[in-house]
Scaffold this active site. Structure first.
Site, PDB file in Angstrom:
ATOM      1  CD  GLU A  69      -9.212  -2.576  -1.710  1.00 13.38           C
ATOM      2  OE1 GLU A  69      -9.855  -2.673  -0.666  1.00 13.38           O
ATOM      3  OE2 GLU A  69      -8.565  -3.546  -2.175  1.00 13.38           O
TER       4      GLU A  69
ATOM      5  CG  ASP B  64      -1.704  -1.278   1.377  1.00 11.80           C
ATOM      6  OD1 ASP B  64      -1.830  -1.753   2.526  1.00 11.80           O
ATOM      7  OD2 ASP B  64      -2.151  -1.839   0.351  1.00 11.80           O
TER       8      ASP B  64
HETATM    9  C1  6LW Z   1      -5.590  -1.984   2.144  1.00 14.80           C
HETATM   10  C2  6LW Z   1      -6.468  -2.086   0.948  1.00 14.80           C
HETATM   11  C3  6LW Z   1      -6.208  -3.489   0.558  1.00 14.80           C
HETATM   12  O1  6LW Z   1      -6.009  -1.002   3.040  1.00 14.80           O
HETATM   13  O2  6LW Z   1      -5.871  -4.248   1.633  1.00 14.80           O
HETATM   14  O3  6LW Z   1      -6.421  -5.198  -0.823  1.00 14.80           O
HETATM   15  C4  6LW Z   1      -5.733  -3.377   2.740  1.00 14.80           C
HETATM   16  N1  6LW Z   1      -6.247  -3.904  -0.616  1.00 14.80           N
HETATM   17  O4  6LW Z   1      -6.146  -1.182  -0.086  1.00 14.80           O
HETATM   18  C5  6LW Z   1      -4.532  -3.780   3.535  1.00 14.80           C
HETATM   19  O5  6LW Z   1      -3.386  -3.812   2.727  1.00 14.80           O
END
Ligand code: 6LW
Length: 496
Positions: free
Chosen positions: A175, A13
């Site tokens: 996300e 991330d």
């Molecule tokens: C992160 C989100 C994700 O906040 O997993 O799969 C979470 N994507 O963007 C933790 O890495």
């Protein structure tokens, strides 16, 4: 694309910003403290860790056993002469996102404020041309997955009602939103598809930071799904404009090895790509940068006045139990009550290579050198009384692989190695072979070995990666020296 990450080991991330000629990058840290490691570079290729943003208890306290809870994705930005970092503490997610600010990225960072009323993950801060700060985040709700509200970042107070910004292209889990201004466009970059093999990056644009956003017809702009690329799960990107006016991107990826489904053991790592612009849309150019293999080895004698920022512990700040030892080294005090299986006072570092050797010179008393994914997936070599005990914990299984008399001299060098499995061996289908033992005059003496797949994300699950470190089992134990050596130097070859 260079198959080398710019940050190897579990550094997922990534978020990047630039001040003048200097680049700064942060990644998520989950159950480990201090939280949110911070790196600096001037060429995007070589990075040095200059600290951790959440390195004080008044900023972040995490109950033990968070596993892949704790600190999720951060965003790092520079505005108004100050650095701003926003993230989510999943142990306190109902309080909103956590925002800290500093003049100097190396710290001190202020005590957090919280974006009360903005509940979700993956928060981003972006300032409009009129100076209004906008908080954008992933709600986790499929009907309105990406939300936005104006915010006062110094107090965390929302200044407008949250509104839906974009639903993505229809893939799962929109996300990781980030916003950028270029020319007369605002760009909204998101991750989609989930952080596994289907991961992808998509982008939309608008004339206004608050939308409406139109999707790029060429989406996704980054993915390795259904490819044979050695780097998989690519996604969760952040863009940065270079002093030259060119653009670059950092994003996460994994390097699976072994038989299907492929096992990645060092977590999601940070990779670099260049960005070209075509018809005012970003295009990822993964071949542009030639990222060198990073120099991951180190020898630590703990003589520096403070621990190097690379040292982490699950659920507790290391300074709570690790102090300089009177006659050199570091003194680690065991938790009371100690746990026979769970890491309570583990002082560790992220494993970063395909092959490596970690060793710790330990004085009297009972200690464990451990390779850990989480409390239910670890392999350790323990000095217990007159014995060395090789042990694995996998799910509900807790098994002693072997027990041998400990070497007679006062200081013992415990050692764990991760090595490529020999073709045709019973371990050939795994990502690596974990060897547990000790060093005797520099020679590795194996006590036991185990298939490394059981210490991979595909088996253990979760968002972190391997950590190797030392846990005192009773009392206060001195670690005189700790060394981590990548295997590519050939130092592991030829040892028993
Ligand atoms: C992160 C989100 C994700 O906040 O997993 O799969 C979470 N994507 O963007 C933790 O890495």
């Amino acid at each position: 694309m260079s198959h080398h990450p710019i940050l190897s080991g579990f550094h997922p991330d990534p978020s990047i910003c630039r001040v003048g000629e200097d680049f700064y990058l942060v990644t998520s840290s989950f159950e480990y403290l201090p939280g949110v490691p911070l790196f600096h570079s001037r060429d995007l290729l070589r990075w040095e860790q200059i600290g951790n943003v959440l390195d004080r208890e008044d900023q972040l306290a995490l109950p033990s056993g968070q596993g892949s809870g704790g600190i999720f994705a951060p965003t790092l930005r520079h505005h108004g002469g100050r650095f701003w970092m926003i993230t989510t503490n999943m142990a306190d997610v109902r309080s909103g996102h956590l925002i800290v600010t500093a003049e100097d990225p190396a710290g001190p960072w202020r005590t957090p404020v919280h974006s009360t009323g903005a509940v979700g993950i993956d928060p981003d801060l972006t300032w409009d041309l009129d100076g209004t700060c906008h908080l954008t985040w992933a709600s986790g709700r499929p009907e309105k997955p990406i939300l936005q509200a104006a915010i006062d970042p110094s107090t965390g107070v929302l200044l407008s009602e949250p509104g839906a910004l974009w639903n993505g292209t229809g893939l799962a889990h929109p996300e990781g939103p980030h916003l950028y201004h270029r020319g007369s466009w605002w760009y909204l970059l998101i991750a989609e598809g989930g952080t596994e093999r289907g991961h992808a990056v998509s982008v939309a644009r608008s004339r206004s930071i608050t939308g409406p956003f139109e999707s790029n017809p060429a989406n996704p702009v980054l993915t390795h799904r259904s490819s044979s690329h050695p780097v998989q799960n690519t996604g969760h990107a952040d863009l940065v404009e270079l002093p030259s006016g060119e653009w670059a991107a950092v994003h996460l990826g994994v390097r699976p090895r072994g038989t299907t489904p492929g096992f990645h053991v060092n977590g999601r790592e940070t990779f670099l790509a260049a960005i070209r612009w075509e018809d005012d849309w970003p295009v990822f150019d993964e071949e542009h940068h030639k990222v060198p293999e990073s120099d991951t080895g180190f020898d630590e004698d703990f003589t520096a006045p403070a621990l190097h920022p690379r040292w982490i512990s699950p659920g507790i700040h290391p300074a709570r139990f690790a102090v300089p030892a009177t006659h050199g080294g570091v003194a680690l005090t065991a938790a009371e009550p100690a746990s026979d299986t769970d890491a309570r006072h583990l002082l560790g570092v992220r494993a970063k290579d395909a092959e490596w050797e970690a060793s710790a010179v330990v004085g009297g008393g009972d200690v464990r050198l451990v390779l850990r994914l989480d409390d239910a997936h670890w392999a350790g070599i323990e000095k217990r009384g007159a014995s060395l005990v090789a042990r694995v914990v996998i799910g509900g299984l807790d098994h002693v692989l072997a027990e041998v008399p400990r070497p007679g001299h006062s200081a013992v060098t415990l050692c764990i190695r991760a090595v490529e499995p020999k073709p045709g061996s019973p371990y050939a289908g795994g990502p690596d072979l974990i060897e547990l033992g000790h060093l005797d005059d520099g020679e590795f003496r194996r006590v036991a070995q185990f298939d490394g797949r059981y210490f991979s994300t595909e088996v253990a699950g979760g968002f972190t990666g391997r950590v190797v470190g030392v846990e005192p089992l009773t009392g206060t134990r001195v670690i005189r020296r700790f060394s981590y050596r990548p295997g590519r130097e050939g130092v592991l070859g030829g040892l028993s």
